[in-house]
Design a protein around this motif. Structure first.
Motif, PDB file in Angstrom:
ATOM      1  N   MET A 243       0.339  -0.949  -0.294  1.00 20.18           N
ATOM      2  CA  MET A 243       0.184   0.108   0.235  1.00 20.18           C
ATOM      3  C   MET A 243       0.706   1.177   0.200  1.00 20.18           C
ATOM      4  O   MET A 243       0.173   1.856  -1.033  1.00 20.18           O
ATOM      5  CB  MET A 243      -0.878   0.023   1.083  1.00 20.18           C
ATOM      6  N   VAL A 244       2.120   1.116   1.274  1.00 26.51           N
ATOM      7  CA  VAL A 244       2.462   2.330   1.023  1.00 26.51           C
ATOM      8  C   VAL A 244       3.643   2.851  -0.264  1.00 26.51           C
ATOM      9  O   VAL A 244       3.721   4.270  -0.328  1.00 26.51           O
ATOM     10  CB  VAL A 244       3.471   2.139   2.574  1.00 26.51           C
ATOM     11  N   GLU A 245       3.863   1.959  -1.177  1.00 30.67           N
ATOM     12  CA  GLU A 245       4.367   1.916  -2.372  1.00 30.67           C
ATOM     13  C   GLU A 245       3.279   3.009  -3.357  1.00 30.67           C
ATOM     14  O   GLU A 245       3.347   3.324  -4.533  1.00 30.67           O
ATOM     15  CB  GLU A 245       4.327   0.912  -3.351  1.00 30.67           C
ATOM     16  N   ALA A 246       2.395   2.489  -3.723  1.00 33.34           N
ATOM     17  CA  ALA A 246       1.261   2.633  -3.994  1.00 33.34           C
ATOM     18  C   ALA A 246       0.892   4.316  -3.916  1.00 33.34           C
ATOM     19  O   ALA A 246       0.935   5.399  -4.212  1.00 33.34           O
ATOM     20  CB  ALA A 246       0.138   2.222  -3.886  1.00 33.34           C
ATOM     21  N   LEU A 247       0.870   4.471  -2.543  1.00 31.98           N
ATOM     22  CA  LEU A 247       0.992   5.976  -1.957  1.00 31.98           C
ATOM     23  C   LEU A 247       2.307   7.004  -2.720  1.00 31.98           C
ATOM     24  O   LEU A 247       1.778   8.166  -3.011  1.00 31.98           O
ATOM     25  CB  LEU A 247       0.505   6.081  -0.514  1.00 31.98           C
ATOM     26  N   LYS A 248       3.312   7.000  -2.080  1.00 28.61           N
ATOM     27  CA  LYS A 248       4.375   6.725  -2.536  1.00 28.61           C
ATOM     28  C   LYS A 248       4.550   7.742  -3.900  1.00 28.61           C
ATOM     29  O   LYS A 248       4.410   8.944  -4.633  1.00 28.61           O
ATOM     30  CB  LYS A 248       5.870   6.511  -2.362  1.00 28.61           C
ATOM     31  N   THR A 249       3.454   6.148  -5.213  1.00 32.59           N
ATOM     32  CA  THR A 249       3.343   6.945  -6.147  1.00 32.59           C
ATOM     33  C   THR A 249       2.280   8.225  -7.122  1.00 32.59           C
ATOM     34  O   THR A 249       2.695   9.353  -7.234  1.00 32.59           O
ATOM     35  CB  THR A 249       2.732   6.115  -7.329  1.00 32.59           C
ATOM     36  N   ALA A 250       0.821   7.744  -5.894  1.00 31.39           N
ATOM     37  CA  ALA A 250       0.631   9.052  -6.262  1.00 31.39           C
ATOM     38  C   ALA A 250       0.844  10.482  -6.293  1.00 31.39           C
ATOM     39  O   ALA A 250       0.684  11.523  -6.268  1.00 31.39           O
ATOM     40  CB  ALA A 250      -0.476   8.245  -5.327  1.00 31.39           C
ATOM     41  N   ILE A 251       1.740  10.551  -4.435  1.00 38.49           N
ATOM     42  CA  ILE A 251       1.534  11.701  -4.874  1.00 38.49           C
ATOM     43  C   ILE A 251       2.933  11.929  -5.121  1.00 38.49           C
ATOM     44  O   ILE A 251       2.951  12.979  -5.218  1.00 38.49           O
ATOM     45  CB  ILE A 251       3.097  11.564  -2.725  1.00 38.49           C
ATOM     46  N   ALA A 252       3.913  10.835  -5.689  1.00 36.00           N
ATOM     47  CA  ALA A 252       4.790  11.361  -6.253  1.00 36.00           C
ATOM     48  C   ALA A 252       4.201  12.339  -7.558  1.00 36.00           C
ATOM     49  O   ALA A 252       5.281  12.951  -7.880  1.00 36.00           O
ATOM     50  CB  ALA A 252       6.271  10.530  -6.853  1.00 36.00           C
ATOM     51  N   GLU A 253       3.329  11.782  -7.705  1.00 29.95           N
ATOM     52  CA  GLU A 253       2.687  12.428  -9.610  1.00 29.95           C
ATOM     53  C   GLU A 253       2.182  13.588  -9.154  1.00 29.95           C
ATOM     54  O   GLU A 253       1.655  14.232  -9.866  1.00 29.95           O
ATOM     55  CB  GLU A 253       1.977  11.859  -9.889  1.00 29.95           C
ATOM     56  N   ARG A 254       1.427  13.995  -7.811  1.00 28.22           N
ATOM     57  CA  ARG A 254       0.657  15.288  -7.074  1.00 28.22           C
ATOM     58  C   ARG A 254       1.476  16.493  -6.784  1.00 28.22           C
ATOM     59  O   ARG A 254       1.261  17.718  -6.231  1.00 28.22           O
ATOM     60  CB  ARG A 254      -0.251  15.325  -6.749  1.00 28.22           C
ATOM     61  N   LEU A 255       2.906  15.940  -6.630  1.00 27.84           N
ATOM     62  CA  LEU A 255       3.345  17.134  -5.345  1.00 27.84           C
ATOM     63  C   LEU A 255       4.003  17.940  -5.949  1.00 27.84           C
ATOM     64  O   LEU A 255       3.790  18.981  -5.427  1.00 27.84           O
ATOM     65  CB  LEU A 255       5.123  16.086  -4.968  1.00 27.84           C
ATOM     66  N   ALA A 256       4.596  18.107  -7.413  1.00 28.39           N
ATOM     67  CA  ALA A 256       4.472  19.600  -8.436  1.00 28.39           C
ATOM     68  C   ALA A 256       3.996  20.541  -7.848  1.00 28.39           C
ATOM     69  O   ALA A 256       4.256  21.651  -7.884  1.00 28.39           O
ATOM     70  CB  ALA A 256       5.034  18.967  -9.588  1.00 28.39           C
TER      71      ALA A 256
END
Lengths: 315, 341, 276
Positions: free
Chosen positions: A1-14
């Motif tokens: 779950m944490v990896e999926a979350l990291k990916t989702a955050i990375a996509e929107r962090l900018a």
């Protein structure tokens, strides 16, 4: 779950000033809020039964900023409630929602261990249990035995109104909270005696108030102002209880029962006993659970000449 | 002087001491352990460090300073200082860090100005501290000058040995207490106690070196970004200050009781917005970043600069352990020290 | 001062003067005649006034130690204690803890030209030093007083202004922010009027007090006129409780405004962390 979350955050962090999540804290049994500002911070992100904090608490203080927040089901209700009250702008917030398996009560964990939490040497989480070495003793504790009470009675394990939902949705299976039933069954005099004794322990540090996501007056709270002067500064059961009652009543129709007040109390005062009682009343009177429906007006922020469930003129 | 107190006699000792003066002891209560004024029947709990500190023995949360009385319509009130009654107060079962904590008050409350309330309580208090045999993850007493068997501010050291405690007097007042009939010959247990202390010292984690903290923290004073990051998770409550054995900031307020009023001193919290709010509406510390900066800098920079290097912290770790969001003061000081390489 | 630093002296309000819609001046005499007779202080030192049952607040003693018929405090109504003080009348009892703090460095100012720049209630701490200097006139060089308020209505010490304006041994200049019916003095913000007056920094000391925004621009003006940091003296406001350096709220870094201040030179302030 944490990896999926990291990916989702990375996509929107900018597009965001920061995303608030959790990382491991000062020892193996404590997580702590993490403010992710750049991708380099993402590796610190952690999830799981130690992610106890309701990170929505930070949102009113960040009003006006584009912010992401990771929320459990219970925490997501605070986001909805804050937006419904106009205390945050929902469009400024990106909600990373979790399907939550529950978090621990550090108090219960402490009781399940052979020594205080601070003596932990190692800790490993498995899906349903914790293996740890504490003060030289190897121990194993089942997650279900140390779940926070709010997780036992949880009706919303999956984050509501999330912009991104991570994890497999869970079916809620709420159970009554045993301590609440036992307390509610006590005669009034015993309840009062309990609070008189317990409030003698309160040190008025206001951790309960400041950890509460809906307690937004903080800097201007009547607990410490002299104008109006509602409370003296003496530390006594009467003044302390008065403060706690004001705190509870200011949350009528607003409290989402996230439990941050009780969790934050450094002297273990079971403040949720008061919250749950009050929430039961607001649910009975207004058929209302705070923070479950975006766009809904809280019952005490509106007015109906005839309240359906309040029999005012029924003689 | 060494004596021996059987573990089974601890309650009897508390009962006895409580007959001749107040006893402050860590009491198990509602799943918590907090310092309470001991009454027979209470359960003293030494296996866990109490959540609250023993600060109340010398600096109670509420200290009446003045009593003001007015008779009828008379305009002239009588104003009396309400000094605490003189009576020996025993703190039974604190940790050495808790006993050391109150020593931070000395240079401030008994230095340029003489605070008669603190002075009296300090003179009358006797600290019987239990040696810590094992550090918690939040303990850092050795980094701020203390230790698991530190004797600063301690009158009697209680050293856990098989079956009880070796009670070792540190001061003359402590030695007097050991004359009590409940204490037995220590004999060979003294050597056992020495071994316990040696082992406890050896068990401590490596020390932090905070010697550069005063200048390094000051160097970050105008670094808004640094303090905003350090305070990002702080919720600006007072758990840290109220649990702290060394925090001494206070408020003074009047309670109006009709023809009588009283002026009280209560613990105050530098993390509160109102703490520095001025009459004009201006606030020199308007955000939690300003306030946390002052809290950390007071302990690790300002105080040591004024008081010959002494850090205003006893390393008990309560502020870390009981912080609702896990703010770690050690990490903040280290970050300032390590800033820029 | 008393053995118990928290124990106030009982005192009687002998006169209450309404200065502006929200400022009153209180003249106070200690009830203990001997203590009143022996009372000494330095211009710039402060005192705590108690309204029993309400609380205590800090104000500068704005009378001069050369005129000891009473101690004078001017109080703007802003909060709980000041509101209750404003309700008191002559004959009422208050508590006084004074003197506290450091005061102006009067010895270092002897023989110098003095420029006073006061704004609003900030005139109070200047008044004590100004009167002290008038009463020791020969010890000081040229004295200029620039006093400004938003409007004439907001001006304190109105009763004394004609005397100050009429004296030939001081130069008194009054200003208000904007034109006002009947106002015969200057119109303009204090820093601008100061630049216009252009006092020489030669052998001079500037003493200024007022709201933060005025201080900010007054400092700029003084720098423009050539005043060095150690030629500028100001006195600070901070929230205070104990007044004796214990309670922990008025510090700027290692300095406690209640003990090490409230009077600082600009040079001293610059050496402190920037937390005004």
């Amino acid at each position: 779950m944490v990896e999926a979350l990291k990916t989702a955050i990375a996509e929107r962090l900018a597009d965001l000033e920061m995303v608030i999540g959790w990382e491991m804290g000062f020892d193996a049994l404590h997580a702590t809020p993490l403010f992710i500002r750049e991708e380099g911070d993402l590796h610190r992100l952690t999830l799981g039964p130690l992610a106890v904090h309701n990170l929505a608490t930070y949102l009113p203080g960040l009003k006006g900023k584009k912010v992401g927040v990771v929320v459990k089901g219970c925490d997501s209700r605070s986001v909805i409630q804050l937006a419904n009250e106009g205390l945050i702008k929902r469009e400024d917030i990106t909600v990373f929602g979790l399907c939550c398996d529950g978090v621990i009560s550090h108090r219960k964990l402490r009781e399940a261990l052979p020594a205080d939490l601070g003596f932990v040497e190692q800790a490993t989480w498995h899906s349903d249990r914790l293996q740890a070495v504490v003060a030289g003793h190897a121990v194993e504790v089942r997650l279900q035995d140390i779940l926070a009470d709010k997780c036992i009675s949880c009706r919303y394990p999956n984050a509501l109104a999330a912009d991104v939902l991570v994890g497999a949705a869970r079916t809620p299976a709420p159970q009554p909270v045993p301590c609440q039933d036992a307390f509610d069954a006590l005669p009034q005099a015993e309840k009062l005696a309990f609070w008189e004794a317990t409030m003698a322990r309160c040190i008025r540090c206001y951790a309960c108030r400041n950890a509460c996501p809906l307690c937004v007056c903080r800097d201007h709270c009547i607990a410490t102002t002299r104008d109006p002067l509602w409370l003296g500064q003496e530390n006594s059961p009467a003044e302390n209880f008065m403060f706690q009652m004001i705190h509870v009543l200011h949350l009528a129709g607003r409290c989402t029962e996230c439990g941050e007040c009780e969790r934050s109390c450094p002297v273990d005062i079971p403040l949720l006993l008061l919250r749950r009682s009050m929430n039961r009343v607001t649910e009975e009177l207004f058929d209302y659970q705070a923070g479950t429906t975006p766009g809904q007006t809280p019952p005490l922020l509106t007015f109906q000449v005839e309240e359906a469930r309040i029999n005012e003129r029924g003689w | 002087m060494d004596r021996f107190l059987a573990a089974s006699q601890l309650t009897a000792l508390a009962d006895d001491l409580a007959q001749t003066g107040p006893v402050l002891a860590p009491i198990a209560e509602g799943g918590s352990v907090v310092f309470r004024w001991y009454r027979p029947g209470m359960r003293i709990e030494l296996s866990r460090m109490a959540s609250t500190s023993p600060k109340a023995a010398t600096f109670p949360q509420t200290e009446p300073l003045l009593a003001v009385r007015r008779e009828g319509e008379a305009k002239t009130p009588t104003v009396e200082a309400t000094l605490p009654p003189r009576s020996r107060t025993v703190v039974l079962g604190c940790r050495p860090c808790g006993a050391r904590g109150k020593e931070i008050f000395g240079p401030v409350f008994l230095g340029g100005v003489h605070d008669p309330y603190f002075a009296r309580r300090r003179e009358d208090a006797l600290f019987m501290a239990v040696v810590c045999t094992r550090p918690e993850t939040t303990c850092f007493c050795t980094s701020v000058g203390g230790g698991p068997a530190d004797t600063v501010g301690v009158d009697v050291l209680l050293i856990p040995v098989e079956g009880g405690f070796v009670a070792r007097s540190v001061t003359a007042a402590g030695e007097k207490v050991l004359a009590h009939a409940l204490f037995a010959e220590a004999g060979a247990r003294s050597a056992e106690a020495d071994a316990v202390i040696a082992k406890a010292n050896a068990a401590m984690p490596p020390q932090d070196d905070f010697r550069t903290a005063p200048e390094k923290l000051l160097a970050r004073f105008d670094d808004k970004d640094f303090w905003e990051r350090q305070s990002a998770k702080c919720i600006s409550c007072g758990a840290c200050t109220y649990m702290c054995p060394t925090c001494y900031c206070f408020n003074i307020t009047d309670d109006d009781l009709g023809l009588e009023s009283r002026r009280i001193r209560t613990w105050d919290n530098c993390m509160s917005y109102l703490f520095t709010l001025e009459g004009s509406g201006h606030n020199p510390r308007p955000t939690k970043a300003h306030r946390l900066k002052n809290r950390v800098s007071h302990k690790f920079s300002y105080y040591p600069t004024i008081h010959s290097g002494t850090i205003a912290c006893c390393g008990c770790g309560r502020c870390i352990k009981h912080c609702p969001v896990g703010v770690d003061i050690r990490a903040i000081v280290r970050a300032a020290q390590e800033y820029g390489g | 001062m008393n053995q118990n630093p928290y124990l106030p002296e009982l005192a009687t309000l002998v006169e209450v003067i309404e200065e502006t819609p929200n400022i009153k001046t209180f003249r106070v005499v200690l009830d203990d005649e001997e203590k009143m007779r022996n009372f000494t202080f330095r211009p710039g030192q402060v005192g705590q006034l108690s309204v029993f049952g309400v609380g205590e607040s800090t104000f500068v003693i704005n009378s001069s130690p050369t005129r000891m018929d009473y101690l004078q405090f001017s109080v703007m109504r802003v909060g709980e204690v000041t509101t209750r003080l404003h309700q008191l009348q002559a004959g009422d009892k208050v508590g006084v803890r004074a003197p506290l703090g450091n005061g102006f460095p009067v010895e270092d100012m002897r023989g110098k030209n003095i420029v006073f720049i006061g704004g609003g209630i900030g005139m109070a701490p200047l008044r004590t030093l100004f009167l002290y200097m008038l009463d020791n006139r020969a010890d000081f060089g040229d004295i200029t007083l620039l006093y400004g308020a938003r409007t004439p209505v907001d001006m304190t010490y109105k009763a004394e202004l004609p005397e100050w304006l009429g004296r030939s041994d001081v130069r008194t200049v009054l200003t208000v922010d904007a034109e006002y019916p009947g106002w015969e003095h200057r119109v303009g913000l204090i820093p601008n009027v100061l630049l216009d007056l252009a006092p020489s920094p030669e052998n001079a000391v500037a003493v200024t007090c007022g709201p933060p925004i005025m201080i900010k621009f007054t400092l700029q003006a003084l720098k423009k006129l050539g005043f060095e940091d150690d030629q500028i003296i100001t006195t600070l406001e901070k929230r205070m409780k104990c007044g004796v350096g214990l309670c922990g709220r008025c510090n700027i870094g290692t300095k406690y405004v209640c003990v090490d201040g409230p009077v600082f030179t600009y040079a001293q302030l610059k050496a402190l962390p920037s937390e005004l």
